[in-house]
Structure formats: C-alpha cells, structure tokens
Design a protein around this motif. Structure first.
Motif, short mmCIF file in Angstrom:
data_model
loop_
_atom_site.label_atom_id
_atom_site.label_comp_id
_atom_site.label_asym_id
_atom_site.label_seq_id
_atom_site.Cartn_x
_atom_site.Cartn_y
_atom_site.Cartn_z
N GLU A 90 1.06 -1.15 -0.01
CA GLU A 90 0.16 -0.05 -0.10
C GLU A 90 1.02 1.16 0.14
OE1 GLU A 90 -2.84 0.12 3.26
OE2 GLU A 90 -3.81 -1.88 2.51
N GLY A 91 1.34 1.61 -1.09
CA GLY A 91 2.27 2.76 -1.37
C GLY A 91 3.47 2.35 -0.92
N ASP A 92 4.21 2.82 0.21
CA ASP A 92 5.63 2.45 0.36
C ASP A 92 5.50 1.63 1.57
OD1 ASP A 92 6.76 3.98 -1.49
OD2 ASP A 92 7.11 5.73 -0.22
N GLN A 93 4.48 1.16 2.05
CA GLN A 93 3.94 0.36 3.41
C GLN A 93 4.05 -1.14 2.65
OE1 GLN A 93 1.59 1.48 6.35
NE2 GLN A 93 2.64 3.91 6.44
N LEU A 94 4.70 -2.18 3.49
CA LEU A 94 4.38 -3.60 3.03
C LEU A 94 3.39 -3.99 4.33
CD1 LEU A 94 5.36 -5.98 1.53
CD2 LEU A 94 6.69 -6.53 3.55
N VAL A 95 1.89 -4.26 3.68
CA VAL A 95 0.88 -4.72 4.69
C VAL A 95 0.52 -6.08 4.45
CG1 VAL A 95 -1.39 -4.17 4.90
CG2 VAL A 95 0.12 -2.35 4.17
N CYS A 96 0.46 -6.65 5.78
CA CYS A 96 -0.09 -8.06 5.79
C CYS A 96 -1.21 -8.30 6.55
CB CYS A 96 0.97 -8.78 6.86
SG CYS A 96 0.72 -10.58 7.24
N GLU A 97 -2.24 -9.02 5.83
CA GLU A 97 -3.48 -9.47 6.43
C GLU A 97 -3.49 -10.82 7.00
OE1 GLU A 97 -8.27 -8.80 5.32
OE2 GLU A 97 -6.89 -8.73 3.75
N GLN A 98 -3.77 -10.99 7.92
CA GLN A 98 -3.92 -12.64 8.34
C GLN A 98 -5.32 -12.94 8.83
OE1 GLN A 98 -1.02 -11.64 11.43
NE2 GLN A 98 0.42 -13.00 10.59
N LYS A 102 -8.72 -14.69 14.85
CA LYS A 102 -8.47 -13.33 15.35
C LYS A 102 -8.96 -12.17 14.54
CE LYS A 102 -7.55 -14.46 19.73
NZ LYS A 102 -8.50 -13.84 20.68
N ARG A 103 -9.80 -11.35 14.72
CA ARG A 103 -10.34 -10.15 14.01
C ARG A 103 -9.04 -9.10 14.06
NH1 ARG A 103 -11.98 -5.60 15.92
NH2 ARG A 103 -12.29 -6.32 18.00
N ASN A 104 -8.85 -8.49 12.85
CA ASN A 104 -8.27 -7.37 12.41
C ASN A 104 -6.54 -7.88 12.84
OD1 ASN A 104 -7.60 -4.52 12.08
ND2 ASN A 104 -7.60 -4.16 14.23
N ARG A 105 -6.41 -9.00 12.33
CA ARG A 105 -4.99 -9.44 12.76
C ARG A 105 -4.00 -9.17 11.50
NH1 ARG A 105 -2.87 -15.01 15.13
NH2 ARG A 105 -0.69 -14.51 15.45
N GLY A 106 -3.02 -8.48 11.82
CA GLY A 106 -1.92 -8.22 10.90
C GLY A 106 -0.89 -7.44 11.10
N TRP A 107 -0.12 -6.89 10.06
CA TRP A 107 1.00 -6.07 10.38
C TRP A 107 1.24 -5.08 9.15
CZ3 TRP A 107 4.57 -7.20 6.85
CH2 TRP A 107 4.74 -8.52 6.48
N ARG A 108 1.99 -4.19 9.31
CA ARG A 108 2.60 -3.28 8.34
C ARG A 108 4.03 -2.83 8.49
NH1 ARG A 108 -0.89 0.73 6.04
NH2 ARG A 108 -2.36 -0.68 6.37
N HIS A 109 4.72 -2.99 7.76
CA HIS A 109 6.42 -2.50 7.88
C HIS A 109 6.30 -1.15 6.92
CE1 HIS A 109 8.67 -5.42 10.01
NE2 HIS A 109 8.34 -6.40 9.24
N TRP A 110 7.36 -0.27 7.18
CA TRP A 110 7.52 0.80 6.26
C TRP A 110 8.86 1.57 7.01
CZ3 TRP A 110 3.99 1.08 10.52
CH2 TRP A 110 4.14 2.36 11.43
N LEU A 111 9.58 2.16 5.92
CA LEU A 111 10.94 2.75 6.31
C LEU A 111 10.82 4.21 6.80
CD1 LEU A 111 13.38 1.11 3.77
CD2 LEU A 111 13.23 0.75 6.03
N GLU A 112 11.53 4.64 7.67
CA GLU A 112 11.51 6.09 7.97
C GLU A 112 13.27 6.34 7.88
OE1 GLU A 112 9.17 7.96 11.14
OE2 GLU A 112 7.42 6.97 10.13
N GLY A 113 13.82 6.84 6.71
CA GLY A 113 15.21 6.86 6.84
C GLY A 113 15.84 5.32 7.03
#
Length: 135
Positions: A90-98, A102-113
C-alpha cells in the motif's frame, strides 16, 4: 515502485506488546518473556519474493512469501494458530492481512530513513516496534 526493504535491523523500541499478546490469548508467562525479548529483523527482498526473519534468543520466526499471493501461514511458534495470509504493498508500506480466528490481525512495515517500523494489530490492540538498519 515500492522501496526495497533488504537489510538487517536491530531492535530499538516497542510499545504495547503485552496488550497485543493478550489479544492473541498468549498466557501470562509467555507474554512476560516475549516482552523482554529484543528481536532483530532480517529482510531479503528480491522482486515480488520476500523472506522476513525475526531473530530472538528464544526462537526465530521466518516468513517466506510472494507479495500479493495468499498462503496458509502456520503461526504455531507464535500462538498455535494457522491463518490465510496475504502480503501486499500500500504505497510505501508492506501490509500483511492474516485471516483466521482473530479479528483485525496483521501488520505493516515501512521505512523512515534508516529505521524500519512495524505496526502489529490483533482485535483492538496495536503494538509498534522500531528497528535500526545496521547493514
């Protein structure tokens, strides 16, 4: 074009890990132990294929996947569950939907510098970790 996340990252900080683990029904002893861990992350990012290793003194967890392709993820080492997982950009973010128990389970990675951010969700809880790129 999404960023290339390849690198080795050292743990800097985390917020709300205990409540996040509680939302996953992790027992109190294991929650306390996990909250003491300072995991490293190693990411190998080649085109649409990624390997994300979470490295701790307790055990390592490896995700090996193709971006945009759903797969069955065995979260046995984490909380004993399996789920249907899809990781996408999603743009510059790597998004995981699991998808699973469990409801609303997942994660997102992104870089800042040179810092890798990780936002994990389960039910209504959010845990944020920050890692510093070292190589």
């Amino acid at each position: 074009m999404p960023p290339n996340l390849t690198g080795y990252y050292r743990f800097v900080s985390q917020e709300n890990m205990d409540n996040y683990l509680r939302a996953l029904d992790i027992n109190v002893v294991l929650r306390k132990l996990v909250c003491l861990l300072k995991p490293d992350k190693e990411i190998i990012h080649t085109g649409d294929h990624m390997i994300i290793r979470t490295i701790t003194s307790l055990r390592d967890y490896v995700m090996d996947f193709d971006v945009g392709v759903q797969f069955e993820e065995d979260l046995g080492p984490v909380d004993g569950r399996k789920c249907q997982t899809t990781v996408s950009w999603e743009g510059d973010q790597l998004v995981c939907e699991q998808l699973g128990e469990k409801r609303n389970r997942g994660w997102r990675h992104w870089l800042e510098g040179d810092q890798l951010h990780l936002r994990m969700t389960a039910e209504d809880e959010v845990c944020v970790q920050v890692f510093q790129k070292v190589k």
